[in-house]
Design a protein around this motif. Sequence first.
Motif, PDB file in Angstrom:
ATOM      1  N   LYS A  87       0.945  -1.099  -0.029  1.00 58.74           N
ATOM      2  CA  LYS A  87      -0.082   0.093  -0.121  1.00 58.74           C
ATOM      3  C   LYS A  87       0.792   1.321  -0.023  1.00 58.74           C
ATOM      4  N   ASP A  88       2.060   1.002   0.533  1.00 59.23           N
ATOM      5  CA  ASP A  88       3.038   2.276   0.457  1.00 59.23           C
ATOM      6  C   ASP A  88       3.795   2.446  -0.844  1.00 59.23           C
ATOM      7  N   TYR A  89       3.368   1.561  -1.964  1.00 57.09           N
ATOM      8  CA  TYR A  89       4.205   1.734  -3.108  1.00 57.09           C
ATOM      9  C   TYR A  89       3.871   3.069  -3.853  1.00 57.09           C
ATOM     10  N   PRO A  90       4.947   3.692  -4.398  1.00 54.11           N
ATOM     11  CA  PRO A  90       6.147   3.320  -4.858  1.00 54.11           C
ATOM     12  C   PRO A  90       7.077   3.431  -3.656  1.00 54.11           C
ATOM     13  N   LEU A  91       7.972   2.565  -3.546  1.00 55.54           N
ATOM     14  CA  LEU A  91       9.087   2.564  -2.580  1.00 55.54           C
ATOM     15  C   LEU A  91       9.991   3.960  -2.702  1.00 55.54           C
ATOM     16  N   PRO A  92      10.672   4.224  -1.483  1.00 56.24           N
ATOM     17  CA  PRO A  92      11.496   5.267  -1.486  1.00 56.24           C
ATOM     18  C   PRO A  92      12.322   5.593  -2.542  1.00 56.24           C
ATOM     19  N   PHE A  93      13.020   4.395  -3.058  1.00 60.77           N
ATOM     20  CA  PHE A  93      14.215   4.605  -3.937  1.00 60.77           C
ATOM     21  C   PHE A  93      13.790   4.227  -5.397  1.00 60.77           C
ATOM     22  N   GLY A  94      12.729   3.300  -5.367  1.00 66.20           N
ATOM     23  CA  GLY A  94      12.498   2.552  -6.813  1.00 66.20           C
ATOM     24  C   GLY A  94      11.732   3.491  -7.970  1.00 66.20           C
ATOM     25  N   SER A  95      12.251   3.665  -9.116  1.00 67.01           N
ATOM     26  CA  SER A  95      11.713   4.375 -10.107  1.00 67.01           C
ATOM     27  C   SER A  95      11.601   3.750 -11.334  1.00 67.01           C
ATOM     28  N   MET A  96      11.709   2.298 -11.383  1.00 67.24           N
ATOM     29  CA  MET A  96      11.452   1.437 -12.278  1.00 67.24           C
ATOM     30  C   MET A  96      11.248  -0.118 -11.793  1.00 67.24           C
ATOM     31  N   VAL A  97      10.417  -0.836 -12.907  1.00 64.44           N
ATOM     32  CA  VAL A  97       9.942  -2.010 -12.635  1.00 64.44           C
ATOM     33  C   VAL A  97      10.555  -2.783 -13.787  1.00 64.44           C
ATOM     34  N   LYS A  98      10.969  -4.002 -13.496  1.00 67.57           N
ATOM     35  CA  LYS A  98      11.109  -4.999 -14.601  1.00 67.57           C
ATOM     36  C   LYS A  98      10.094  -5.646 -14.953  1.00 67.57           C
ATOM     37  N   GLU A  99       9.403  -5.887 -16.220  1.00 73.40           N
ATOM     38  CA  GLU A  99       8.140  -6.417 -16.314  1.00 73.40           C
ATOM     39  C   GLU A  99       8.574  -7.605 -17.429  1.00 73.40           C
ATOM     40  N   TYR A 100       8.346  -8.827 -17.104  1.00 70.30           N
ATOM     41  CA  TYR A 100       8.433  -9.886 -17.836  1.00 70.30           C
ATOM     42  C   TYR A 100       7.278  -9.889 -18.865  1.00 70.30           C
ATOM     43  N   MET A 101       7.216  -9.808 -20.102  1.00 65.97           N
ATOM     44  CA  MET A 101       6.290  -9.878 -20.890  1.00 65.97           C
ATOM     45  C   MET A 101       6.220 -11.090 -21.619  1.00 65.97           C
ATOM     46  N   GLN A 102       5.104 -11.912 -21.537  1.00 66.51           N
ATOM     47  CA  GLN A 102       5.067 -13.310 -22.247  1.00 66.51           C
ATOM     48  C   GLN A 102       4.762 -13.090 -23.737  1.00 66.51           C
ATOM     49  N   TRP A 103       5.573 -13.829 -24.459  1.00 64.38           N
ATOM     50  CA  TRP A 103       5.255 -13.521 -25.977  1.00 64.38           C
ATOM     51  C   TRP A 103       3.751 -13.738 -26.386  1.00 64.38           C
ATOM     52  N   VAL A 104       3.519 -14.980 -26.005  1.00 72.27           N
ATOM     53  CA  VAL A 104       2.141 -15.355 -26.360  1.00 72.27           C
ATOM     54  C   VAL A 104       0.962 -14.394 -26.008  1.00 72.27           C
ATOM     55  N   LYS A 105       1.233 -13.758 -24.986  1.00 69.78           N
ATOM     56  CA  LYS A 105       0.223 -12.632 -24.542  1.00 69.78           C
ATOM     57  C   LYS A 105       0.382 -11.470 -25.426  1.00 69.78           C
ATOM     58  N   LEU A 106       1.517 -11.386 -26.032  1.00 67.17           N
ATOM     59  CA  LEU A 106       1.628  -9.944 -27.034  1.00 67.17           C
ATOM     60  C   LEU A 106       1.682 -10.291 -28.296  1.00 67.17           C
ATOM     61  N   GLU A 107       1.784 -11.682 -28.782  1.00 64.31           N
ATOM     62  CA  GLU A 107       1.274 -12.077 -30.053  1.00 64.31           C
ATOM     63  C   GLU A 107       1.106 -13.815 -30.077  1.00 64.31           C
ATOM     64  N   GLU A 108       0.022 -14.013 -30.190  1.00 70.12           N
ATOM     65  CA  GLU A 108      -0.268 -15.430 -30.448  1.00 70.12           C
ATOM     66  C   GLU A 108       0.090 -16.033 -31.865  1.00 70.12           C
ATOM     67  N   TYR A 109      -0.318 -15.290 -33.019  1.00 64.48           N
ATOM     68  CA  TYR A 109      -0.170 -15.685 -34.261  1.00 64.48           C
ATOM     69  C   TYR A 109       0.530 -14.684 -35.131  1.00 64.48           C
ATOM     70  N   ALA A 110       1.285 -15.234 -36.070  1.00 63.83           N
ATOM     71  CA  ALA A 110       2.012 -14.308 -36.906  1.00 63.83           C
ATOM     72  C   ALA A 110       1.352 -13.011 -37.351  1.00 63.83           C
ATOM     73  N   ASN A 111       0.084 -13.172 -37.656  1.00 63.43           N
ATOM     74  CA  ASN A 111      -0.788 -12.017 -38.230  1.00 63.43           C
ATOM     75  C   ASN A 111      -1.448 -11.193 -37.317  1.00 63.43           C
ATOM     76  N   ASP A 112      -1.140 -11.487 -35.950  1.00 63.28           N
ATOM     77  CA  ASP A 112      -1.577 -10.376 -34.905  1.00 63.28           C
ATOM     78  C   ASP A 112      -0.762  -9.041 -35.127  1.00 63.28           C
ATOM     79  N   ASP A 113      -1.694  -8.063 -35.055  1.00 65.35           N
ATOM     80  CA  ASP A 113      -0.809  -6.598 -35.083  1.00 65.35           C
ATOM     81  C   ASP A 113      -0.562  -6.066 -34.073  1.00 65.35           C
TER      82      ASP A 113
END
Length: 536
Positions: A87-113
């Motif tokens: 609840k106290d986020y963001p933390l006192p020092f952190g200004s960035m978050v690493k986000e692992y982005m699953q390929w299948v969530k971004l693109e399931e098929y080659a013709n996805d735009d």
Amino acid sequence: MFITEILIRVSCFSSDRFKAFLCFCFIVLLFGCEPDENQVVVIPKAGETIVRNDTVIVWPEEIQYGFRNPMMGFREFFSPGVDIKRKDYPLPFGSMVKEYMQWVKLEEYANDDVDKIKAYSNHRWKEIEKQNVKVIPRVLLEWPEEDGVQDPSIPDDIRGTHWPKDLQTGDYFSADFKNRLIKFVEKLALAWDNDPRVAYVEMGIIGQWAEHHTPSISDYWPTNSGEPHVPNKTWIPGIEKVLGDVFSASFKNKKILVRYAYDFKDYEFGLIWDSWAMPEEQARGYSEIMKLPNRWKKQPVGGELTWNWGTFGDKYQSVEELLADPGERFRMVNLIRELHCNHLGGITWANFSDANFFENANEVQKAMGYRFVIDEFKYPLILKSNEDFKVRFSVTNTGSSPFYYDWPVEISLHDVKTKEKIWGGSIKNLKISEWMPGESWDVTSQSYLTKPNKNIVDASFRLPSTVPSGNYIICVSVLDPSGNIPSLRFAINNYHNGGRHPMGYVGVNIRSMENYAVDKNSFDGLLWDKSLHYKL
């Protein structure tokens, strides 16, 4: 007979320095070296404001603690659906978050735009701009089961495999995969290269945790088991050039970071030492980064405090315990300085309410990234409508890395009582990415042998007649281009919540102030200001 005025600010100097100064004055008088009768020799005192020749001169006092600033310092990671942001986020020092982005969530098929990539990014990064936080996305194909089994009830769970539905899982080696990879990265760039939420992009994609091993990008480094590499089994022939070419061609704005410094040497990418300061990773991390001694000047160097394996895993149970070790903390900070580290992960679950940990983390945060200190700030006593006025100030980067993007610096006038902005103008042709730290870190003296330059900024503005006559506070701030809102802060005490640095009082068409220094009691602390944000 001539008049020489010497203002001696004794309190900010050691007695030896004061004696040396008196000797200098004596020599000048002894040998009759007459200065011009209007010459003023001024020794500045931090935190003081004076007026000379209708010019206000401010010497801000540097703060002595670390604080949040965009795209530097501690970096966080939250496993979506598993880790709950506090609840106290963001933390006192952190200004960035690493986000692992699953390929299948971004693109399931080659013709996805590209809209599918944008939609999922918006879902994962919802309202992050309100917290003044940026993301470092890394596309992921597989998260080994040793770190947990995928939970079907968690739609965004990053554990398990995440291959697109029209590619065979694990097929890193086929021509189809390489061709598909090129088109996919081109889509990523269309989605992310101009997205203000993105700080940097970790190349990722290949291997376990997308860490460019198992399989590897090249056969430069032995396999994790120590066995010889086998083409199309333990490493992917040709993939280094495929990835290097397409990321270089597609991403023109965002900085790209790669896992190992020995890969992609023909490309100008940022570097990641995943297990920062880990003895087992000294050769693979530290030594390889040292072979690229100037890479940090244009590309970020980052990493992670991994306390849960190897030598560290045998000694510590948490990042709090790791940073509590004075020897390891000392070594960690020196490596940050030597390698010009911009950011480190590994603090997501740390207890910042623990005063001892907070102090230890502050020491590390203060060393990382850029740290801009305004040494001196000058402006006219009076600004006149429809006339030009000049501002001059100097900035020293006492940190370890540059700021890698050229954000605008604004000079502004504010209402004395409400602090409301009345007028503002950005400085033209200023490249703050060129405000470099020192070089050649010396452990013994705890300083850079090549000292950082004082960056002199001269700016000229014309004050419009729409600004009413009266007294104002003159401020300086660095704006996030996404909304042109103050964001990046200088490491000085002169600060008002909202990202502005009040430098002094100034009159418009009048001179009525007796004291041009802003009351120090009105200053806010940089550490806990959660009003900062940007707009999409």
